[in-house]
Design an enzyme around this catalytic site. Structure first.
Site, PDB file in Angstrom:
ATOM      1  N   GLU A  67       0.988  -1.088   0.149  1.00 35.14           N
ATOM      2  CA  GLU A  67       0.070  -0.037   0.061  1.00 35.14           C
ATOM      3  C   GLU A  67       0.917   1.146  -0.154  1.00 35.14           C
ATOM      4  OE1 GLU A  67      -1.134   3.224   1.602  1.00 35.14           O
ATOM      5  OE2 GLU A  67      -1.697   1.949   3.329  1.00 35.14           O
TER       6      GLU A  67
ATOM      7  N   CYS B 241      -2.653   7.693   4.855  1.00 31.97           N
ATOM      8  CA  CYS B 241      -2.596   7.431   3.462  1.00 31.97           C
ATOM      9  C   CYS B 241      -4.137   7.857   2.808  1.00 31.97           C
ATOM     10  CB  CYS B 241      -2.067   6.081   3.276  1.00 31.97           C
ATOM     11  SG  CYS B 241      -3.115   4.883   4.284  1.00 31.97           S
TER      12      CYS B 241
END
Length: 520
Positions: free
Chosen positions: A261, A298
């Protein structure tokens, strides 16, 4: 606390050491942490391989109990939150909540194991009299893929690190884990690692089910991914770091999946009716989401897209005033703070970008001063650099001439973790036209919320097309994360005595099954 790392049941040290740095002062904390060698990595991987066959065949109830024991051990670890605060600069309340989320993840996977759907058991009974050809007895289940390498994340010292989502889902699947602790928080990593180590012992499992290696060198992580006994990798971090691991994994004699990720700017689309009705409130809420945790999420809203006009002016003015009052917060490391400042300077230096506001000036080390910019839809489409992630509390408003240009802006974006719609009922018809674009671009689409909260649940998707992740078919949050570490196996006409419990005729584990195409 001593500075040892953990290889199976042992705590080891070396002569080479490093220390954690308090980002709020840039001063070294107490405790010298031993640096693991590549030999230690190999030893941990061998132990994991030795543990694999016995651990993957533990009954789901035993693995569920193990995960719950880890959660209890973490909750009983004195000084964990305090150490995480010192090593990350994050506030105590945030890390107390993160500890709760970490333990909640472990318990959710325990619940999933007991429910049994994860095994995906399918039985096609033999049809010896079928014409023109008989059918064999076919039975399918999913088994663990093998030992997994997990890399701790800088921005979540607990929930995405040593006992975070990657470790929880891998252990739930039946995969031993070798974790590389993040060098910014070695003390936190050791405390959590010891909790897992204690749970392994209490549950009577093979010592190789978990190991923790530590160090500041990228070579250590490379050695872990290169080891032939590792069969998958879980990573949360920068695009550069994730792609480096993907390259190593693909160059192995046996390539393996890297579930990384990495990078996302998480577009927010403001629709006209919503902007007209509550533009000022949206402006304040936007800045609250942007500056949360110094923007070190994120899922931070890095770009806002809307039609140019007076309503967008009101939104931008409110957001700018709110951002000017935002107090700078300590960023996770000196390196992250430096990269943030460089990213902000690069954006502000673009000819087609206007700086709307900067956050309040701060004193002390590594304080991230928030930044808000704006540009036109034409400029954003023309200049790909405007869509690059700046990790921190920086965002850009894109003023578009019409919804055709909004669509062009979205089409030109890379893959994203999230896309957010701020809409009222009068916006629904226009929004319908953009949803198909967003489905292709993002793993999670939100309406009338902000993307900086990720629920740990059955339906959650925390993933998306590249570069949000290296594999858009998967999620790193929620129960579906277990699927990354499982693979299907079919058993054809095996005698019942040779079948694993999951697919035996009498179903001793009481797992849900699809039998001859029907749920049982």
């Amino acid at each position: 606390m001593d500075g040892s790392f953990l290889i199976g049941s042992r705590a080891l040290t070396t002569d080479e050491t490093f220390r954690a740095i308090d980002p709020s002062t840039d001063e070294a904390l107490d405790t010298d942490f031993a640096v693991s060698t590549t030999d230690h990595v190999a030893e941990a991987c061998k132990l994991a391989a030795d543990a694999f066959d016995s651990y993957r065949e533990t009954d789901p109830e035993d693995r569920a109990t193990f995960l719950e024991t880890i959660a209890a051990e973490i909750e009983g670890t004195d000084g964990l939150v305090e150490r995480a605060v010192a090593e990350s600069g994050l506030p105590e309340a945030r890390l107390t909540g993160e500890r709760g989320r970490t333990c909640g993840q472990l318990r959710l996977f325990a619940k999933l194991l007991r429910q049994g759907r994860w095994a995906n058991v399918v039985v096609d009974n033999a049809m010896p009299d079928r014409q023109p050809m008989p059918r064999a007895d076919l039975r399918q289940r999913r088994i663990a893929i093998g030992p997994v390498a997990v890399f701790g994340a800088s921005n979540f010292p607990l929930a995405f690190s040593v006992a975070g989502g990657d470790t929880a889902s891998a252990l739930a699947a039946g995969c031993p884990v070798v974790c590389k602790g993040h060098p910014a928080h070695p003390g936190t990593s050791v405390l959590v690692g010891r909790a897992i180590q204690s749970a392994v012992k209490k549950c009577g499992l093979h010592e190789g089910v978990f190991s923790l290696v530590q160090g500041t060198s990228n070579d250590l992580g490379a050695a872990l991914v290169k080891d032939p006994r590792i069969k998958a990798v879980g990573f949360t971090g920068s695009r550069g770091g994730g792609l480096a691991l993907v390259e190593i994994a693909q160059k192995r004699p046996e390539p393996i999946p890297v579930y990384a990720e990495m990078s996302s700017i998480n577009p927010v689309i403001l629709f006209p009716e919503a902007l007209k009705a509550r533009g000022k409130d949206l402006g304040k809420a936007y800045v609250g989401s942007l500056t949360l945790g110094s923007g070190q999420f994120c899922t931070n809203p890095g770009v806002v897209v809307a039609l140019d006009g007076p309503d967008l002016d009101a939104f931008a003015d409110t957001a700018a005033k709110a951002l000017e009052e935002a107090q700078p917060q300590v960023m996770l490391t000196g390196g992250i703070h430096k990269n943030y400042d460089q990213g902000v300077q690069k954006l502000s230096g673009q000819s087609d970008v206007k700086t709307l506001a900067r956050g309040a000036e701060g004193t002390g080390c590594n304080r991230g001063r928030a930044a808000l910019f704006e540009t036109t839809g034409e400029a954003f489409i023309r200049n790909p650099e405007l869509a690059h992630e700046v990790f921190g509390a920086a965002s850009i408003i894109v003023r578009c001439t019409d919804f055709d240009q909004v669509a062009q802006v979205l089409e030109g974006m890379e893959g994203q973790l999230t896309a957010t719609l701020q809409i009222d009922e009068g916006d629904h018809e226009t929004a319908k036209k953009l949803v198909p674009i967003l489905e292709r671009k993002a793993g999670r689409i939100l309406a009338n919320a902000w993307p900086t909260g990720v629920e740990v649940s059955y339906a959650m998707v925390h993933g998306g097309p590249f570069p949000a992740t290296s594999d858009p078919r998967t999620t790193s949050v929620g129960t579906a994360a277990i699927e990354r570490f499982l693979r299907p196996v079919c058993y054809q006409d095996l005698p019942d005595a040779l079948l694993p419990k999951a697919v035996k005729h009498d179903n001793p584990l009481h797992l849900p099954r699809i039998v001859d195409g029907e749920s049982e």
